[in-house]
Scaffold this motif. Structure first.
Motif, mmCIF file in Angstrom:
data_model
loop_
_atom_site.group_PDB
_atom_site.id
_atom_site.type_symbol
_atom_site.label_atom_id
_atom_site.label_comp_id
_atom_site.label_asym_id
_atom_site.label_seq_id
_atom_site.Cartn_x
_atom_site.Cartn_y
_atom_site.Cartn_z
ATOM 1 N N GLY A 151 28.077 27.695 32.416
ATOM 2 C CA GLY A 151 27.083 27.200 33.363
ATOM 3 C C GLY A 151 26.291 25.987 32.919
ATOM 4 O O GLY A 151 25.267 25.663 33.534
ATOM 5 N N PHE A 152 26.777 25.288 31.890
ATOM 6 C CA PHE A 152 26.074 24.097 31.404
ATOM 7 C C PHE A 152 26.753 22.828 31.901
ATOM 8 O O PHE A 152 27.977 22.739 31.921
ATOM 9 N N LYS A 153 25.946 21.854 32.274
ATOM 10 C CA LYS A 153 26.461 20.563 32.724
ATOM 11 C C LYS A 153 26.152 19.518 31.660
ATOM 12 O O LYS A 153 25.034 19.447 31.156
ATOM 13 N N LEU A 154 27.157 18.712 31.323
ATOM 14 C CA LEU A 154 26.952 17.641 30.355
ATOM 15 C C LEU A 154 26.067 16.573 30.976
ATOM 16 O O LEU A 154 26.425 15.956 31.978
ATOM 17 N N ARG A 155 24.884 16.358 30.387
ATOM 18 C CA ARG A 155 23.915 15.433 30.958
ATOM 19 C C ARG A 155 23.988 14.060 30.308
ATOM 20 O O ARG A 155 23.838 13.039 30.989
ATOM 21 N N GLU A 156 24.205 14.024 29.007
ATOM 22 C CA GLU A 156 24.196 12.733 28.318
ATOM 23 C C GLU A 156 24.967 12.822 27.005
ATOM 24 O O GLU A 156 24.967 13.852 26.335
ATOM 25 N N VAL A 157 25.640 11.729 26.669
ATOM 26 C CA VAL A 157 26.290 11.585 25.373
ATOM 27 C C VAL A 157 25.812 10.262 24.794
ATOM 28 O O VAL A 157 25.917 9.221 25.448
ATOM 29 N N GLU A 158 25.292 10.315 23.579
ATOM 30 C CA GLU A 158 24.727 9.099 22.995
ATOM 31 C C GLU A 158 24.927 9.085 21.488
ATOM 32 O O GLU A 158 24.813 10.113 20.826
ATOM 33 N N ASN A 159 25.237 7.906 20.964
ATOM 34 C CA ASN A 159 25.291 7.704 19.522
ATOM 35 C C ASN A 159 23.895 7.314 19.053
ATOM 36 O O ASN A 159 23.368 6.294 19.491
ATOM 37 N N GLU A 160 23.323 8.125 18.174
ATOM 38 C CA GLU A 160 21.951 7.882 17.719
ATOM 39 C C GLU A 160 21.920 7.758 16.201
ATOM 40 O O GLU A 160 22.609 8.483 15.486
ATOM 41 N N GLU A 161 21.109 6.829 15.723
ATOM 42 C CA GLU A 161 21.020 6.573 14.283
ATOM 43 C C GLU A 161 20.692 7.856 13.517
ATOM 44 O O GLU A 161 19.798 8.615 13.881
ATOM 45 N N ALA A 162 21.427 8.066 12.443
ATOM 46 C CA ALA A 162 21.189 9.219 11.560
ATOM 47 C C ALA A 162 21.856 8.920 10.229
ATOM 48 O O ALA A 162 23.026 8.514 10.180
ATOM 49 N N HIS A 163 21.127 9.092 9.155
ATOM 50 C CA HIS A 163 21.658 8.818 7.819
ATOM 51 C C HIS A 163 21.793 10.114 7.032
ATOM 52 O O HIS A 163 21.026 11.054 7.205
ATOM 53 N N GLY A 164 22.802 10.147 6.169
ATOM 54 C CA GLY A 164 23.017 11.317 5.333
ATOM 55 C C GLY A 164 23.863 12.389 5.977
ATOM 56 O O GLY A 164 24.140 13.421 5.363
ATOM 57 N N PHE A 165 24.299 12.156 7.216
ATOM 58 C CA PHE A 165 25.111 13.150 7.919
ATOM 59 C C PHE A 165 26.595 12.950 7.627
ATOM 60 O O PHE A 165 27.368 13.882 7.564
ATOM 61 N N GLY A 166 27.012 11.713 7.471
ATOM 62 C CA GLY A 166 28.409 11.372 7.219
ATOM 63 C C GLY A 166 28.490 9.936 6.748
ATOM 64 O O GLY A 166 27.489 9.337 6.349
ATOM 65 N N ARG A 167 29.675 9.356 6.817
ATOM 66 C CA ARG A 167 29.848 7.991 6.330
ATOM 67 C C ARG A 167 29.326 6.945 7.317
ATOM 68 O O ARG A 167 29.074 5.805 6.935
ATOM 69 N N LEU A 168 29.176 7.325 8.580
ATOM 70 C CA LEU A 168 28.699 6.400 9.599
ATOM 71 C C LEU A 168 27.178 6.477 9.726
ATOM 72 O O LEU A 168 26.585 7.515 9.431
ATOM 73 N N PRO A 169 26.529 5.400 10.202
ATOM 74 C CA PRO A 169 25.059 5.386 10.281
ATOM 75 C C PRO A 169 24.502 6.069 11.527
ATOM 76 O O PRO A 169 23.351 5.873 11.879
ATOM 77 N N PHE A 170 25.316 6.873 12.205
ATOM 78 C CA PHE A 170 24.860 7.527 13.436
ATOM 79 C C PHE A 170 25.583 8.852 13.613
ATOM 80 O O PHE A 170 26.580 9.145 12.945
ATOM 81 N N ILE A 171 25.052 9.656 14.533
ATOM 82 C CA ILE A 171 25.740 10.859 14.994
ATOM 83 C C ILE A 171 25.912 10.753 16.506
ATOM 84 O O ILE A 171 25.143 10.067 17.179
ATOM 85 N N GLN A 172 26.922 11.420 17.016
ATOM 86 C CA GLN A 172 27.127 11.449 18.465
ATOM 87 C C GLN A 172 26.583 12.771 18.997
ATOM 88 O O GLN A 172 27.059 13.840 18.630
ATOM 89 N N GLU A 173 25.577 12.677 19.858
ATOM 90 C CA GLU A 173 24.929 13.865 20.405
ATOM 91 C C GLU A 173 25.394 14.135 21.829
ATOM 92 O O GLU A 173 25.430 13.235 22.666
ATOM 93 N N PHE A 174 25.711 15.393 22.099
ATOM 94 C CA PHE A 174 26.081 15.852 23.440
ATOM 95 C C PHE A 174 24.930 16.714 23.953
ATOM 96 O O PHE A 174 24.587 17.721 23.335
ATOM 97 N N GLU A 175 24.364 16.327 25.080
ATOM 98 C CA GLU A 175 23.229 17.065 25.636
ATOM 99 C C GLU A 175 23.650 17.760 26.930
ATOM 100 O O GLU A 175 24.160 17.122 27.857
ATOM 101 N N PHE A 176 23.434 19.077 26.985
ATOM 102 C CA PHE A 176 23.805 19.888 28.141
ATOM 103 C C PHE A 176 22.559 20.497 28.773
ATOM 104 O O PHE A 176 21.583 20.803 28.083
ATOM 105 N N HIS A 177 22.647 20.701 30.082
ATOM 106 C CA HIS A 177 21.562 21.343 30.826
ATOM 107 C C HIS A 177 22.145 22.523 31.591
ATOM 108 O O HIS A 177 23.192 22.411 32.244
ATOM 109 N N ALA A 178 21.480 23.675 31.485
ATOM 110 C CA ALA A 178 21.972 24.883 32.173
ATOM 111 C C ALA A 178 21.683 24.777 33.669
ATOM 112 O O ALA A 178 20.531 24.712 34.083
ATOM 113 N N THR A 179 22.723 24.742 34.493
ATOM 114 C CA THR A 179 22.557 24.593 35.942
ATOM 115 C C THR A 179 22.830 25.887 36.706
ATOM 116 O O THR A 179 22.378 26.057 37.826
ATOM 117 N N HIS A 180 23.585 26.785 36.112
ATOM 118 C CA HIS A 180 23.865 28.073 36.744
ATOM 119 C C HIS A 180 24.339 29.055 35.663
ATOM 120 O O HIS A 180 24.503 28.670 34.506
#
Length: 254
Positions: A151-180
């Motif tokens: 029942g979750f709808k994908l609302r947004e996908v965004e690459n946001e700056e983050a250090h220390g998580f991996g070799r890249l300077p960002f993480i990709q965040e998936f944001e979901f909203h419960a619709t039903h």
């Protein structure tokens, strides 16, 4: 060869041109990026120092109330070293490299492109840009389908700056909203980050945001204690049980 032609080539007029042709432009991380680079010489002889391919995306840097978009290089591949190309000549170079496992998926604002560059001494460097559609890894795709089924709808996908998580300077965040469904009245939103450990192992990091219920709920929301972070692994054995596994996690923290 006239002096004028040489001078014009240095500023890009009558210089060599490059065109990259991909065998496929829809790829899953871990698959092979391959194709051919075609170079058409201009009106003068030129020495090309090297040919490079680089894979790029963009991410956002959030600071205070401002947001800045930056570019990040995901991968780089050397195709050829120094050679000389004669006027009106044509050359072709094949290439092949692996799309990194941590390449961001082409969803929402996340775009990925392949950039071809010719390094020509004392001249404008010709370039070519080709978009690549990065499809989800099968495990991630199964997770997305499971979330949708709950029942979750994908609302947004965004690459946001983050250090220390991996070799890249960002993480990709998936944001979901419960619709039903069962979690609509219990959860505000769900955020997911996928961290490939290997081709057959992906770490899922979830941030579960509960709905405020009553005064204590609103107080928790104000103090930002209404969020829980949890992580688990997706492996070959988990692929058919993702929705069941996810349901158990959400019921525990909702």
């Amino acid at each position: 060869m006239s002096f004028m032609k040489k001078m014009m080539a240095r500023v890009g007029v009558g210089s060599s041109e490059v065109d990259t042709i991909l065998n496929r432009n829809v790829l899953v991380p871990g698959e092979t990026v391959d194709g051919v680079i075609k170079i058409r010489a201009g009106s003068v002889e030129q020495t090309i120092e090297k040919i490079d391919l680089s894979l790029h995306t963009t991410y956002v840097q959030k600071k205070d109330d401002s947001t800045v978009t930056k570019s990040a290089q995901i991968a780089r591949h050397a195709v050829a070293n120094q050679f000389t190309i004669q006027p009106n000549d044509e050359r072709e170079f094949s290439f092949s490299f692996t799309l990194p496992l941590d390449a961001p998926i082409s969803k929402g604002k996340s775009k990925v492109w392949l950039q071809t560059g010719l390094d020509i001494k004392s001249a404008v460097d010709p370039q070519d840009k080709d978009m690549i559609q990065v499809a989800p890894h099968p495990y991630i795709n199964a997770f997305l389908q499971a979330v949708d089924g709950l029942g979750f709808k994908l609302r947004e996908v965004e690459n946001e700056e983050a250090h220390g998580f991996g070799r890249l300077p960002f993480i990709q965040e998936f944001e979901f909203h419960a619709t039903h469904g069962a979690f609509r009245s219990r959860l505000d939103e769900l955020e997911a980050v996928f961290q490939p450990v290997s081709k057959d192992n992906i770490r899922v990091i979830l941030e579960i945001d509960r709905k405020a219920r009553g005064f204590s709920g609103f107080l928790s929301e104000m103090l930002e204690t209404d969020e829980s972070k949890v992580q688990f692994m997706l492996t070959t054995d988990d692929v058919n049980q993702i929705q069941h596994q996810l349901t158990g996690v959400l019921n525990k923290y909702a």
